[in-house]
Scaffold this motif. Structure first.
Motif, mmCIF file in Angstrom:
data_model
loop_
_atom_site.group_PDB
_atom_site.id
_atom_site.type_symbol
_atom_site.label_atom_id
_atom_site.label_comp_id
_atom_site.label_asym_id
_atom_site.label_seq_id
_atom_site.Cartn_x
_atom_site.Cartn_y
_atom_site.Cartn_z
ATOM 1 N N THR A 118 0.681 -1.231 0.144
ATOM 2 C CA THR A 118 0.074 -0.103 -0.107
ATOM 3 C C THR A 118 0.869 1.365 0.056
ATOM 4 O O THR A 118 0.639 2.151 -0.847
ATOM 5 N N THR B 219 -7.419 3.783 -6.290
ATOM 6 C CA THR B 219 -6.285 4.083 -5.924
ATOM 7 C C THR B 219 -6.471 4.589 -4.438
ATOM 8 O O THR B 219 -5.823 4.048 -3.343
ATOM 9 N N VAL C 281 -4.947 -1.796 -8.552
ATOM 10 C CA VAL C 281 -5.136 -0.752 -9.232
ATOM 11 C C VAL C 281 -4.657 -1.208 -11.001
ATOM 12 O O VAL C 281 -5.288 -0.740 -11.796
ATOM 13 N N ARG D 22 -2.319 -1.155 -3.103
ATOM 14 C CA ARG D 22 -2.467 -0.542 -4.538
ATOM 15 C C ARG D 22 -2.162 -1.288 -5.871
ATOM 16 O O ARG D 22 -2.484 -1.123 -6.826
ATOM 17 N N ARG E 152 -8.925 4.204 -12.032
ATOM 18 C CA ARG E 152 -7.795 4.176 -11.517
ATOM 19 C C ARG E 152 -7.474 4.890 -10.412
ATOM 20 O O ARG E 152 -7.075 4.798 -9.302
#
Length: 517
Positions: free
Chosen positions: A305, A477, A465, A462, A473
């Motif tokens: 992340t 995110t 994404v 993340r 996106r």
């Protein structure tokens, strides 16, 4: 420390070795390796997840497949060493641990990795179960023995401290496989050293091996952890999960009945009639099941992340690990001057405050939001590590000393295994539901939304994404960061609540024990 008393290590044994430093060096090497393998995986889990296409349950088993056999077999391994020879069992454990490490490095799927992690855990139980009796035999002089035990404790603390950092360094430069492969040459040399440099020793009157108790405890722990890990994905009310919890409860009940009736049980239940001892064991269980277990999910958060490399993630664990390492010897000295009710309950309280502080993480946070809480929690972790074994020894008469410390160590491993499983269920549930809420305005198709929820619940952060359509996106995110941070927040907050409740209970138990004493 193990279920073999230091008194047994001396009585009826061959003369102490002429070079006790060899025994101490071998024990410290073994302890460093087995403790390192508990903490080194924290920053390697994201790479393992990507390479082996593992879900969160698979990652939880990477930790629990190791700690479960260690917890279930530690006391039995100590008894086997007393009966058949400690050097023999230590050497066997080193061979098993080394071969398990090699097989982990060669794993091609999660099932193979976790099966071999269990083999590592079996070897680790043999090493842990014989370590303290070997030291007791090598150092018959009590003052020299105390220094050796101090080096033993420092090794455990040191391995815990450097685990995430060393793991990150290895993963970044050589790949996650090498966090296991590095054990192979060291283990091979230690095996040869044990065969050549350790004299054999046995207990004069060894306890019987409680095979039935070992089986029942293993079944109970495995069924409990399986239910906690798979409950989220299979449904908490499903037949498989309900059956696993029923089996866990039934096996535990049978284990307790057997322990109460057996002449030489695996665990002497009389220990738990002592309030102070219950408080000591509860402290070890809770700290392992909250703070130690939660670090695995924080490691996923740092890498997947926040975007740090494994080594950078290891650096960000230093506020926790270094303060733990520094605090341990300080509190070891204070433990002789301050009552246990202060040091032990105080260590839990410090961990609680640290977890509360760290739990304030949110979508806008960087790792620095966790750092002050990690510093406090590390102090509490180091304090508890320094005083629990000594307090357990002091709470019982000498002929139960080994059993007392062995049970406390077992409770720590059980706490880690149960905590990783339970907090994993919380993390998966909270991150998945938060993700669904965050992306609801995008009106994604149901199948795609479920895939995103599953990926986020597995700690992907993340990374989800990159598989989404370009127009979504930016929103995804934010949703990925927010939902993962929320999951970490809930995990740390629940851990803080559990540690806080335990602090009050432990303080009452230790106060009662002090009055009784």
């Amino acid at each position: 420390m193990t279920a073999s008393t230091l008194q047994h290590a001396d009585s009826g044994a061959p003369p102490a070795p002429r070079r006790p430093g060899v025994a101490l060096a071998l024990i410290c090497v073994a302890m460093f390796m087995l403790m390192l393998d508990m903490t080194i995986v924290a920053v390697a889990l994201p790479d393992i997840q990507a390479d082996l296409h593992a879900d969160l349950g698979d990652l939880q088993w990477v930790v629990d497949a190791y700690t479960l056999p260690l917890a279930a077999l530690l006391l039995t391994a100590a008894t086997l060493g007393d009966r058949f020879g400690r050097r023999r069992l230590f050497s066997t454990g080193m061979a098993v641990f080394t071969l398990g490490s090699l097989a982990c490095a060669l794993a091609v799927n999660p099932l193979m990795l976790n099966t071999m992690r269990a083999l590592q855990g079996i070897g680790a139980a043999m090493l842990f179960g014989t370590a303290m009796p070997i030291l007791g035999h090598a150092y018959p002089d009590l003052k020299a023995r105390a220094k050796a035990i101090g080096a033993f404790g420092a090794t455990l603390a040191g391995a815990t401290a450097v685990g995430p950092l060393l793991g990150g360094l290895i993963v970044d430069n050589a790949g996650w496989q090498w966090i296991f492969a590095i054990n192979v040459p060291i283990g091979a040399l230690a095996f040869v050293g044990a065969r050549l440099g350790l004299p054999e020793s046995k207990a004069e009157k060894p306890r019987r091996v409680d095979l039935g108790g070992t089986i029942l405890l293993t079944v109970s722990l495995a069924a409990l952890v399986f239910g906690l890990i798979r409950g989220q994905s299979q449904g908490w009310g499903s037949a498989v999960i309900v059956t696993s919890f029923v089996v866990a409860a039934a096996a535990l009940a049978a284990f307790l009945v057997r322990s109460a009736r057996a002449a030489e049980p695996m665990v002497d239940l009389e220990l738990f009639r002592r309030p102070a001892y219950v408080g000591i064991g509860l402290t070890g269980f809770v700290i392992a099941g909250t703070l130690v277990a939660a670090t695995n999910y924080v490691g996923l958060y740092f890498v997947n992340t926040l975007g740090y490399t494994p080594f950078e993630a290891g650096l960000r664990f230093l506020p926790l690990t270094v303060t733990s390492f520094v605090a341990a010897p300080v509190f070891a000295q204070l433990s002789h001057r301050i009552p246990n009710v202060v040091t032990i309950a105080g260590s839990l309280l410090i961990v609680t405050v640290g977890l509360v502080w760290a739990s304030r993480v949110d979508a806008s946070s960087d790792w620095t939001a966790l750092a002050p809480g990690f510093v406090l929690a590390g102090i509490g972790l180091g304090a508890s590590s320094a005083v629990l074994s000594g307090a357990a020894l002091a709470s019982v008469e000498p002929d139960r000393a080994g059993m007392a410390t062995g049970v406390v160590n077992t409770l720590r491993q059980v706490g880690t295994a149960a905590g990783v499983a339970a907090l994993g269920a919380v993390f998966a549930g909270r991150t998945g539901s938060r993700m669904a809420s965050d992306v609801a305005p995008a009106h994604l198709p149901g199948a795609q939304l479920q895939q995103l929820q599953d990926a986020i619940a597995s700690g992907a952060g993340r990374l989800v994404v990159g598989h989404a359509p370009q127009q979504f996106r930016a929103q995804l995110t934010h949703a990925a960061v927010d939902s993962t941070a929320y999951g970490i927040h809930v995990v740390l907050l629940i851990s803080a609540v559990l540690a806080g409740v335990a602090t009050a209970v432990v303080a009452l138990l230790l106060a009662r024990g002090r009055r009784a004493g």
